[in-house]
Design an enzyme around this catalytic site. Structure first.
Site, PDB file in Angstrom:
ATOM      1  N   LYS A  18      72.042  25.007  14.910  1.00 23.02           N
ATOM      2  CA  LYS A  18      73.245  25.395  14.169  1.00 23.02           C
ATOM      3  C   LYS A  18      73.258  24.715  12.791  1.00 23.02           C
ATOM      4  O   LYS A  18      73.434  25.378  11.761  1.00 23.02           O
ATOM      5  CB  LYS A  18      74.487  24.985  14.962  1.00 23.02           C
ATOM      6  CG  LYS A  18      75.787  25.100  14.211  1.00 23.02           C
ATOM      7  CD  LYS A  18      76.909  24.424  15.014  1.00 23.02           C
ATOM      8  CE  LYS A  18      78.084  24.068  14.160  1.00 23.02           C
ATOM      9  NZ  LYS A  18      78.872  25.222  13.752  1.00 23.02           N
ATOM     10  N   GLY A 429      95.791  33.512  12.527  1.00 20.66           N
ATOM     11  CA  GLY A 429      96.265  32.165  12.860  1.00 20.66           C
ATOM     12  C   GLY A 429      95.569  31.037  12.125  1.00 20.66           C
ATOM     13  O   GLY A 429      96.198  30.271  11.413  1.00 20.66           O
ATOM     14  N   CYS A 513      78.838  27.584  18.737  1.00 19.93           N
ATOM     15  CA  CYS A 513      79.041  27.150  20.109  1.00 19.93           C
ATOM     16  C   CYS A 513      80.509  26.914  20.390  1.00 19.93           C
ATOM     17  O   CYS A 513      81.298  26.730  19.478  1.00 19.93           O
ATOM     18  CB  CYS A 513      78.319  25.829  20.337  1.00 19.93           C
ATOM     19  SG  CYS A 513      76.557  25.977  20.143  1.00 19.93           S
ATOM     20  N   ASP A 596      97.409  34.272  22.029  1.00 20.32           N
ATOM     21  CA  ASP A 596      96.073  34.858  21.923  1.00 20.32           C
ATOM     22  C   ASP A 596      95.445  35.077  23.290  1.00 20.32           C
ATOM     23  O   ASP A 596      95.401  34.169  24.116  1.00 20.32           O
ATOM     24  CB  ASP A 596      95.161  33.906  21.137  1.00 20.32           C
ATOM     25  CG  ASP A 596      95.537  33.838  19.666  1.00 20.32           C
ATOM     26  OD1 ASP A 596      95.960  34.867  19.118  1.00 20.32           O
ATOM     27  OD2 ASP A 596      95.388  32.749  19.076  1.00 20.32           O
ATOM     28  N   HIS A 692      83.566  37.531  10.723  1.00 26.69           N
ATOM     29  CA  HIS A 692      82.372  36.818  11.175  1.00 26.69           C
ATOM     30  C   HIS A 692      81.307  36.803  10.099  1.00 26.69           C
ATOM     31  O   HIS A 692      80.231  36.260  10.282  1.00 26.69           O
ATOM     32  CB  HIS A 692      81.840  37.439  12.459  1.00 26.69           C
ATOM     33  CG  HIS A 692      82.852  37.396  13.563  1.00 26.69           C
ATOM     34  ND1 HIS A 692      83.772  38.402  13.733  1.00 26.69           N
ATOM     35  CD2 HIS A 692      83.132  36.458  14.488  1.00 26.69           C
ATOM     36  CE1 HIS A 692      84.566  38.079  14.748  1.00 26.69           C
ATOM     37  NE2 HIS A 692      84.204  36.912  15.212  1.00 26.69           N
TER      38      HIS A 692
END
Ligand code: GLN
Ligand code: ZN
Length: 752
Positions: A18, A429, A513, A596, A692
């Site tokens: 990552k 949010g 993750c 949510d 995203h």
């Protein structure tokens, strides 16, 4: 007995992949440096499994983003818009995975969907009519050779052609059946390549076989493997299934020329029965998935040993039985060794990926003392029961699940009270979690700063965030969620009944993750969690501020659940805790509350016949229980991600929220047709752009998207919002995107 691992986590023990990928995207490290990090992770993974004594270890389970996308690139099944980019092969791959926007290029990412019933997301390949299927990549061969150089002859894992075709989106006139022959031929070439490089075993993953299959699916599967298994080129082929049982094709599978068959004895509720009733061919190896690849609990050796015994009776030869993981270990964290704070009396009940390797090897040759120790462990679980919680759940009545008055009446009351413009704009949010926000939290956690400093910093951020939203002209504001590391872990930390980990990261998508908290005992809320933050935010503006909570189903689905009580019982306990929070927010003047349920669909059983009875019949009521106590004028929002919920629309509507926002920008707008057909009553905010990806949508594009959406929805029910929270985005792109979003909403408002 031998042991087999379906696949291994690939992010690195400390999420090295990552961090390296993020640096690479920012141009801080080169492609060669990124490749080196990847190589190191692969090497450590292979050696860890080899040192643990596992016999069958997968190579090619690594990926920079997703194994389905890898398979698409391997066979050149790549839409022209990526193939024709004038960038390096790796950059094309990342463009398909996450979009690419720079001076020369502007392409969106491919769609992303949940991988079966997990929280991992795969990239949906697109098949265009002029796609020329061809084995153009070398990844499986390269990674096989890399492992071989370490002295390990791996089995080569590959997404199977049947599952691949079933998950691919055919955007032109061609269908899976039309291209199956060509794809099978290229898999045959891959087998040949692998064999000529010394590979002896390939593992074809066909999890799609655990779904409900119709006659056409079964015909396609048989056709593909009838053909492919005629071209093994000397390789042995292991058909690996997981996430359920293969009741629709068991007979067909055992009749085909596979050398080994991997079955899931954990989630496959009928697997044992299938093997017992139908038998198992003497000439094949059964790879029995007995160590769960999804839970984090120690294996119950006594149970497993008794299944092994039954299976030995069926295969008749211990050489023909291998014990394995139920699915890839991708879905569990790396190792308990990284957990320094988890008390020992808890720790000994857990097994993460590394520990599961040891369990496999222990089970393969189970000693009396190991069995005795394991039995004692299951007997002596630290106490987890809270009698007050149990009593509250037991006292629930039918009326606790119904909100009054009915939707239409509430809708009118709320419209009047809130006085929002047509097409109200809002966000989901969270706002960007910049370095200072994360530092504030971690400094506080480490005790480097006082509560006062921590709170004041967050208040400053909230004030700025509210000011920004006012300046942008959004209609319903949020506080920004700066206090939250993660939408589930945050609530877990504030509820009793949970235990926490430090490094128990599990891959969600790409290299992102999540760190699911662990439900250890009965869950309850001891004191208000979010109220102070929401109140503070509301005090900074005259506009409405949405309170922001995570729903019980998502909390449950993104936690590691207990296995000593039912899921239904757990979810009701959590629902009551969140209900307390909803009522406290309302009592403190918060008139809009979003609950949510990002992960609602996630645990939907893979087989339709089980949807209601095994899941929705308790998941939906749990959500209703959370908000049924609020006043008519309090507006309840919910939010869902990757909302492939076309087929459960009545269930979503019966959650009885007032507004639902959902992801719609990466997939087409089909869902809106389905909402219309089902007379969906809940107001809707189909996300108008993809959060995203770092790409900024233009005003024109957003107006276009909204125009399309309006054709399919009632204006009076339409909200305008991004498709998910903004916490993973940078500040600059967020401001630009939201500015365009508000401008687009105004344009369509003015043109009314
Ligand atoms: N409210 C959450 C956020 O904005 C929702 C996140 C999600 O749906 N995954 O981050
Ligand atoms: Zn979301």
């Amino acid at each position: 007995m031998k042991t087999s691992v379906v696949g291994f986590p690939r992010i690195g023990k400390n999420r090295e992949l990552k961090f390296a990928s993020e640096k690479f995207f920012k141009g801080e490290i080169s492609e060669a440096e990124l490749q080196e990090v990847a190589r190191t992770i692969r090497r450590e993974n292979i050696l860890a499994q080899n040192n643990a004594g596992v016999d069958l270890i997968s190579s090619n389970d690594f990926s920079f983003y997703d194994n389905v996308l890898d398979t698409a690139f391997l066979f050149n099944i790549v839409p022209a818009r990526y193939r024709e980019l004038n960038v390096s092969p790796l950059a094309k791959y990342f463009a398909a995975a996450r979009g690419l926007q720079d001076e020369q290029n502007n392409v969106k990412a491919l769609a992303m969907k949940k991988w079966f019933n997990t929280n991992y997301h795969y990239i949906v390949p697109e098949f265009e009519d002029d796609t020329k299927i061809s084995l153009v990549g070398t990844k499986p061969v390269d990674e096989y050779l890399e492992a071989k150089a370490l002295g390990v002859n791996t089995k080569v894992q590959i997404v199977g052609p049947f599952t691949f075709l079933k998950l691919t989106k055919f955007v032109g006139s061609k269908r899976a059946e039309d291209v199956a022959g060509a794809l099978t031929a290229e898999y045959g070439k891959l087998f040949k390549e692998l064999a000529s490089n010394g590979a002896t075993l390939v593992q074809v993953d066909e999890p799609y076989l655990v779904r409900d299959l119709d006659a056409a699916d079964i015909a396609l599967f048989k056709r593909i493997y009838g053909e492919l298994l005629g071209h093994k080129n000397g390789l042995k082929v292991l058909l690996q299934t997981y996430f359920g049982d293969i009741r629709d094709v068991y007979g067909d599978v055992v009749a085909l020329d596979f050398d080994a068959i991997g079955l899931d004895f954990f989630e496959g509720i009928r697997t044992l029965q299938l093997v017992k009733t139908n038998g198992f061919p003497k000439d094949k190896v059964l790879v029995a998935g007995l160590v769960c690849g999804k839970n984090i609990w120690k294996n119950n050796y006594a149970n497993t040993a008794s299944i092994i015994k039954e299976l030995e009776g069926i295969t008749g030869d211990s050489e023909k039985l291998i014990i394995g993981t139920s699915c890839s270990l991708l879905h569990v964290p790396y190792t308990l060794e990284s957990e320094t704070k988890l008390p020992a009396e808890y720790k000994k009940h857990f097994a993460f990926a590394y520990e599961k390797l040891a369990e496999l090897v222990t089970l393969a040759d189970l000693k009396e003392e190991d069995l005795a120790e394991n039995k004692a462990l299951f007997k002596n679980r630290p106490d987890s029961e809270d009698s007050a919680v149990r009593a509250r759940v037991a006292a629930l009545k039918d009326s606790d699940y119904t909100r009054l008055p009915a939707f239409e009446e509430r809708e009118a009351i709320q419209k009047k009270k809130l006085g929002l413009p047509l097409f109200p704009t809002t966000t989901i949010g969270s706002f960007p979690q910049t370095a200072d926000v994360r530092k504030n939290r971690s400094d506080f956690k480490k005790g480097n700063i006082s509560v006062k400093e921590y709170v004041e910093f967050n208040q400053k951020k909230i004030r700025e965030c509210i000011a920004l939203q006012e300046e942008l002209g959004l209609d319903v504001l949020v506080h920004g969620e700066f206090e939250r590391n993660d939408m589930v872990e945050y609530f877990g930390e504030n509820l009793s009944g949970y235990v926490f980990t430090e490094k128990a990261w599990v891959l969600s998508y790409g290299t992102r993750c999540v760190k699911p908290p662990i439900i250890w005992g009965d869950v309850s809320r001891k004191k208000p969690i979010t109220v102070e933050w929401s109140k503070f935010a509301a005090g900074c503006t005259d506009k409405p501020v949405k309170g922001m909570l995570t729903g019980p189903v998502t909390i449950l689905n993104w936690s590691f659940p207990r296995e000593d009580i039912t899921i239904k019982e757990s979810v009701l306990q959590i629902a009551l805790a969140i209900r307390d929070e909803v009522l406290d927010l309302e009592a403190n003047g918060i008139g809009i509350i979003q609950i949510d349920e990002a992960a609602l669909r996630e645990k939907l059983p893979l087989r339709k016949s089980d949807w209601y009875s095994e899941y929705l019949d308790f998941a939906i009521p749990a959500f209703r229980l959370v908000h049924s106590g609020v006043k008519p004028e309090t507006q309840i929002h919910t939010h869902m991600c990757y909302s492939e919920f076309t087929d459960i629309i009545p269930a979503i509507d019966s959650m009885d929220a007032d507004v639902i926002t959902f992801e719609a920008s990466r997939s087409d707008l089909q869902i809106l047709d389905a909402l219309k057909e089902n007379n969906f009553k809940t107001e809707v905010g189909p996300g108008v752009y993809d959060i995203h990806s770092p790409r900024v949508p233009s005003v024109d594009e957003l107006v276009g998207q909204l125009t399309k959406i309006r054709e399919k929805t009632q204006d009076s029910k339409l909200w305008v919002n991004p498709d998910c929270g903004l916490k993973t985005r940078g500040e600059e792109e967020t401001v630009k995107s939201l500015k365009n979003l508000v401008a687009a909403a105004r344009i369509i408002r003015d043109n009314k």
